[in-house]
Design an enzyme around this catalytic site. Sequence first.
Site, PDB file in Angstrom:
ATOM      1  N   ALA A 169       0.806  -1.224   0.000  1.00  0.00           N
ATOM      2  CA  ALA A 169       0.000   0.000   0.000  1.00  0.00           C
ATOM      3  C   ALA A 169       0.836   1.270   0.000  1.00  0.00           C
ATOM      4  O   ALA A 169       0.378   2.313  -0.447  1.00  0.00           O
ATOM      5  CB  ALA A 169      -0.934  -0.017   1.213  1.00  0.00           C
ATOM      6  N   ALA A 170       2.069   1.182   0.494  1.00  0.00           N
ATOM      7  CA  ALA A 170       2.911   2.386   0.556  1.00  0.00           C
ATOM      8  C   ALA A 170       3.744   2.579  -0.704  1.00  0.00           C
ATOM      9  O   ALA A 170       4.506   3.543  -0.806  1.00  0.00           O
ATOM     10  CB  ALA A 170       3.833   2.311   1.770  1.00  0.00           C
ATOM     11  N   ARG A 225      13.020  -7.356  -9.067  1.00  0.00           N
ATOM     12  CA  ARG A 225      14.287  -7.985  -9.436  1.00  0.00           C
ATOM     13  C   ARG A 225      15.410  -6.976  -9.179  1.00  0.00           C
ATOM     14  O   ARG A 225      15.330  -5.838  -9.604  1.00  0.00           O
ATOM     15  CB  ARG A 225      14.270  -8.367 -10.919  1.00  0.00           C
ATOM     16  CG  ARG A 225      15.446  -9.277 -11.290  1.00  0.00           C
ATOM     17  CD  ARG A 225      15.664  -9.251 -12.777  1.00  0.00           C
ATOM     18  NE  ARG A 225      14.643  -9.963 -13.497  1.00  0.00           N
ATOM     19  CZ  ARG A 225      14.800 -11.167 -14.057  1.00  0.00           C
ATOM     20  NH1 ARG A 225      15.948 -11.787 -13.962  1.00  0.00           N
ATOM     21  NH2 ARG A 225      13.843 -11.737 -14.723  1.00  0.00           N
ATOM     22  N   ASN A 274       9.580 -14.089  -4.409  1.00  0.00           N
ATOM     23  CA  ASN A 274       8.149 -13.778  -4.446  1.00  0.00           C
ATOM     24  C   ASN A 274       7.312 -14.902  -3.853  1.00  0.00           C
ATOM     25  O   ASN A 274       6.239 -14.651  -3.306  1.00  0.00           O
ATOM     26  CB  ASN A 274       7.729 -13.420  -5.865  1.00  0.00           C
ATOM     27  CG  ASN A 274       8.041 -11.959  -6.149  1.00  0.00           C
ATOM     28  OD1 ASN A 274       7.513 -11.092  -5.484  1.00  0.00           O
ATOM     29  ND2 ASN A 274       8.942 -11.710  -7.069  1.00  0.00           N
ATOM     30  N   GLN A 280       0.624 -15.187   1.773  1.00  0.00           N
ATOM     31  CA  GLN A 280      -0.583 -14.369   1.543  1.00  0.00           C
ATOM     32  C   GLN A 280      -1.733 -15.249   1.035  1.00  0.00           C
ATOM     33  O   GLN A 280      -2.885 -15.069   1.432  1.00  0.00           O
ATOM     34  CB  GLN A 280      -0.274 -13.224   0.567  1.00  0.00           C
ATOM     35  CG  GLN A 280       0.624 -12.162   1.218  1.00  0.00           C
ATOM     36  CD  GLN A 280       0.906 -10.951   0.331  1.00  0.00           C
ATOM     37  OE1 GLN A 280       0.421 -10.858  -0.794  1.00  0.00           O
ATOM     38  NE2 GLN A 280       1.691 -10.024   0.848  1.00  0.00           N
ATOM     39  N   ASP A 288      -1.919  -4.198 -20.210  1.00  0.00           N
ATOM     40  CA  ASP A 288      -1.509  -4.556 -21.567  1.00  0.00           C
ATOM     41  C   ASP A 288      -2.685  -4.352 -22.532  1.00  0.00           C
ATOM     42  O   ASP A 288      -2.527  -3.843 -23.646  1.00  0.00           O
ATOM     43  CB  ASP A 288      -1.048  -6.019 -21.610  1.00  0.00           C
ATOM     44  CG  ASP A 288      -0.067  -6.311 -20.492  1.00  0.00           C
ATOM     45  OD1 ASP A 288       1.017  -5.733 -20.508  1.00  0.00           O
ATOM     46  OD2 ASP A 288      -0.408  -7.093 -19.584  1.00  0.00           O
ATOM     47  N   ARG A 328      -3.199  -0.705 -23.109  1.00  0.00           N
ATOM     48  CA  ARG A 328      -2.126  -0.201 -23.972  1.00  0.00           C
ATOM     49  C   ARG A 328      -2.406  -0.559 -25.432  1.00  0.00           C
ATOM     50  O   ARG A 328      -2.219   0.266 -26.339  1.00  0.00           O
ATOM     51  CB  ARG A 328      -0.796  -0.833 -23.546  1.00  0.00           C
ATOM     52  CG  ARG A 328      -0.239  -0.274 -22.249  1.00  0.00           C
ATOM     53  CD  ARG A 328       0.878  -1.155 -21.693  1.00  0.00           C
ATOM     54  NE  ARG A 328       1.534  -0.501 -20.572  1.00  0.00           N
ATOM     55  CZ  ARG A 328       2.355  -1.114 -19.726  1.00  0.00           C
ATOM     56  NH1 ARG A 328       2.633  -2.400 -19.875  1.00  0.00           N
ATOM     57  NH2 ARG A 328       2.920  -0.449 -18.740  1.00  0.00           N
ATOM     58  N   HIS A 376       1.923 -11.762 -18.602  1.00  0.00           N
ATOM     59  CA  HIS A 376       2.232 -10.326 -18.505  1.00  0.00           C
ATOM     60  C   HIS A 376       3.753 -10.190 -18.547  1.00  0.00           C
ATOM     61  O   HIS A 376       4.417 -10.056 -17.511  1.00  0.00           O
ATOM     62  CB  HIS A 376       1.674  -9.714 -17.222  1.00  0.00           C
ATOM     63  CG  HIS A 376       2.163  -8.298 -17.031  1.00  0.00           C
ATOM     64  ND1 HIS A 376       1.794  -7.269 -17.861  1.00  0.00           N
ATOM     65  CD2 HIS A 376       3.029  -7.758 -16.144  1.00  0.00           C
ATOM     66  CE1 HIS A 376       2.400  -6.156 -17.490  1.00  0.00           C
ATOM     67  NE2 HIS A 376       3.165  -6.426 -16.455  1.00  0.00           N
TER      68      HIS A 376
HETATM   69  N1  LIG Z   1       0.793  -6.512 -13.864  1.00  0.00           N
HETATM   70  C1  LIG Z   1       1.106  -5.298 -14.278  1.00  0.00           C
HETATM   71  O1  LIG Z   1       0.622  -4.852 -15.323  1.00  0.00           O
HETATM   72  C2  LIG Z   1       2.073  -4.419 -13.523  1.00  0.00           C
HETATM   73  C3  LIG Z   1       2.262  -3.097 -13.959  1.00  0.00           C
HETATM   74  C4  LIG Z   1       3.125  -2.277 -13.238  1.00  0.00           C
HETATM   75  C5  LIG Z   1       3.807  -2.762 -12.136  1.00  0.00           C
HETATM   76  N2  LIG Z   1       3.606  -4.059 -11.759  1.00  0.00           N
HETATM   77  C6  LIG Z   1       4.276  -4.611 -10.573  1.00  0.00           C
HETATM   78  O2  LIG Z   1       3.602  -4.161  -9.390  1.00  0.00           O
HETATM   79  C7  LIG Z   1       4.484  -4.267  -8.285  1.00  0.00           C
HETATM   80  C8  LIG Z   1       4.426  -3.029  -7.424  1.00  0.00           C
HETATM   81  O3  LIG Z   1       4.905  -1.919  -8.141  1.00  0.00           O
HETATM   82  P1  LIG Z   1       5.176  -0.517  -7.405  1.00  0.00           P
HETATM   83  O4  LIG Z   1       5.664   0.384  -8.462  1.00  0.00           O
HETATM   84  O5  LIG Z   1       4.028  -0.111  -6.575  1.00  0.00           O
HETATM   85  O6  LIG Z   1       6.411  -0.933  -6.482  1.00  0.00           O
HETATM   86  P2  LIG Z   1       6.967  -0.166  -5.200  1.00  0.00           P
HETATM   87  O7  LIG Z   1       8.327  -0.736  -4.968  1.00  0.00           O
HETATM   88  O8  LIG Z   1       6.783   1.309  -5.325  1.00  0.00           O
HETATM   89  O9  LIG Z   1       6.003  -0.644  -4.040  1.00  0.00           O
HETATM   90  C9  LIG Z   1       5.944  -1.970  -3.595  1.00  0.00           C
HETATM   91  C10 LIG Z   1       5.498  -1.921  -2.144  1.00  0.00           C
HETATM   92  O10 LIG Z   1       5.285  -3.268  -1.726  1.00  0.00           O
HETATM   93  C11 LIG Z   1       5.728  -3.371  -0.403  1.00  0.00           C
HETATM   94  N3  LIG Z   1       5.920  -4.789  -0.096  1.00  0.00           N
HETATM   95  C12 LIG Z   1       6.977  -5.577  -0.392  1.00  0.00           C
HETATM   96  N4  LIG Z   1       6.807  -6.800   0.110  1.00  0.00           N
HETATM   97  C13 LIG Z   1       5.589  -6.812   0.702  1.00  0.00           C
HETATM   98  C14 LIG Z   1       4.863  -7.787   1.429  1.00  0.00           C
HETATM   99  N5  LIG Z   1       5.351  -8.999   1.631  1.00  0.00           N
HETATM  100  N6  LIG Z   1       3.660  -7.441   1.925  1.00  0.00           N
HETATM  101  C15 LIG Z   1       3.177  -6.203   1.765  1.00  0.00           C
HETATM  102  N7  LIG Z   1       3.825  -5.224   1.111  1.00  0.00           N
HETATM  103  C16 LIG Z   1       5.022  -5.534   0.580  1.00  0.00           C
HETATM  104  C17 LIG Z   1       6.983  -2.515  -0.346  1.00  0.00           C
HETATM  105  O11 LIG Z   1       7.299  -2.137   0.987  1.00  0.00           O
HETATM  106  C18 LIG Z   1       6.556  -1.324  -1.211  1.00  0.00           C
HETATM  107  O12 LIG Z   1       5.961  -0.303  -0.423  1.00  0.00           O
HETATM  108  C19 LIG Z   1       5.852  -4.567  -8.886  1.00  0.00           C
HETATM  109  O13 LIG Z   1       6.082  -5.962  -8.790  1.00  0.00           O
HETATM  110  C20 LIG Z   1       5.692  -4.177 -10.339  1.00  0.00           C
HETATM  111  O14 LIG Z   1       6.603  -4.858 -11.171  1.00  0.00           O
HETATM  112  C21 LIG Z   1       2.745  -4.887 -12.419  1.00  0.00           C
HETATM  113  O1  LIG Z   2       7.235  -3.404 -13.382  1.00  0.00           O
HETATM  114  C1  LIG Z   2       7.557  -3.742 -14.536  1.00  0.00           C
HETATM  115  O2  LIG Z   2       8.550  -4.464 -14.794  1.00  0.00           O
HETATM  116  C2  LIG Z   2       6.771  -3.263 -15.726  1.00  0.00           C
HETATM  117  C3  LIG Z   2       5.300  -3.437 -15.543  1.00  0.00           C
HETATM  118  O3  LIG Z   2       4.942  -4.780 -15.395  1.00  0.00           O
HETATM  119  C4  LIG Z   2       4.550  -2.819 -16.706  1.00  0.00           C
HETATM  120  O4  LIG Z   2       4.030  -3.554 -17.557  1.00  0.00           O
HETATM  121  O5  LIG Z   2       4.509  -1.578 -16.764  1.00  0.00           O
END
Ligand SMILES: NC(=O)c1ccc[n+]([C@@H]2O[C@H](COP(=O)([O-])OP(=O)(O)OC[C@H]3O[C@@H](n4cnc5c(N)ncnc54)[C@H](O)[C@@H]3O)[C@@H](O)[C@H]2O)c1
Ligand SMILES: O=C(O)C[C@H](O)C(=O)O
Length: 329
Positions: free
Chosen positions: A13-14, A93, A106, A113, A160, A163, A188
């Site tokens: 959430a943060a 990563r 992960n 969870q 996706d 987009r 994804h």
């Molecule tokens: N599926 C998609 O299309 C898509 C798109 C964009 C990003 N993402 C993914 O989403 C994820 C989050 O992105 P973000 O930019 O918010 O990252 P971020 O690093 O800004 O935030 C991740 C947060 O998760 C918290 N966290 C880590 N482990 C945790 C746990 N065990 N329990 C609860 N909280 C935990 C961290 O403290 C951090 O605040 C990344 O894995 C990113 O690659 C997916």
């Molecule tokens: O966080 C990433 O690696 C990219 C993200 O999954 C995205 O599609 O924007």
Amino acid sequence: MTRTPVNVTVTGAAGQIGYALLFRIASGHLLGADVPVKLRLLEIPQGLKAAEGTAMELDDCAFPLLRGIEITDDPNVAFDGANVALLVGARPRTKGMERGDLLEANGGIFKPQGKAINDHAADDIKVLVVGNPANTNALIAQAAAPDVPAERFTAMTRLDHNRAVSQLAKKAGVSVSDVKRLTIWGNHSATQYPDIFHAEVAGKNAAEVVNDEQWLADTFIPTVAKRGAAIIEARGASSAASAANAAIDHVHTWVNGTAAGDWTSMGIPSDGSYGVPEGIISSFPVTTKDGKYEIVQGLEINDFSRARIDASVKELVEERDAVRGLGLI
Ligand SMILES: NC(=O)c1ccc[n+]([C@@H]2O[C@H](COP(=O)([O-])OP(=O)(O)OC[C@H]3O[C@@H](n4cnc5c(N)ncnc54)[C@H](O)[C@@H]3O)[C@@H](O)[C@H]2O)c1
Ligand SMILES: O=C(O)C[C@H](O)C(=O)O
């Protein structure tokens, strides 16, 4: 009539997606303008203070639909009575990390969870995994929740999808609302396959309107599939607002239904449709109604599409086998 608030749990959430997501959930965009929500924010201990700051800001918005915020680092508390769970927090990563290390790290997040969801969530729980690698993280969580119907675990490919809609609308010179029935197949990841052969632009077949296989193969598909990396390159950080927007769209469509004559893309446990091995969490074209989704059946898959769907599915099978090898599923 006073509605019972829906419990929505957001992990990570943060983080940056969390920050872009929570205000829209609290203002009614996730579930509807008449649906009150209670938020549960799950963070790791280092993230709790920042989550508290976000909660203060949520209070300061005086959202009429927001009926409570709880912040915790305990998944058993976070998922207690949860109706909707958005699993955003994941281990990114880092330098020198192999794919297997990433999956293992992960697994340490999504397995507990999944178990907490199994033991504590409400009977109608719906789970969306956003944290990458989203499809396989969803598989890990789902495998740890044997008492929850598998189809409640989904992975996000709506970003996706959005987009691809946007790129196709630009190419065809139409508005995004004129684009229908587009499909993201597979993972994804950069292997995903955005399919326009069944899509429509302004009521006409999109592939026929575009009539440019070179654009499709060399521009459209790579632009959509590598967009996440392009955003990171441009912004110096991964997509956040668009990812949060897609998470809102995914859940809103799942709960409230697809429009007549249209469909969307969701990463869901395969039932074997279109030759995708049963059980892996792969993106499909789906319609939704009354809180349930169904894979669109009967689409003819040409050779161009078949090769690309198979390549992405192969990657998902490899990820499944890797997490199986690590004892995560
Ligand atoms: N599926 C998609 O299309 C898509 C798109 C964009 C990003 N993402 C993914 O989403 C994820 C989050 O992105 P973000 O930019 O918010 O990252 P971020 O690093 O800004 O935030 C991740 C947060 O998760 C918290 N966290 C880590 N482990 C945790 C746990 N065990 N329990 C609860 N909280 C935990 C961290 O403290 C951090 O605040 C990344 O894995 C990113 O690659 C997916
Ligand atoms: O966080 C990433 O690696 C990219 C993200 O999954 C995205 O599609 O924007």
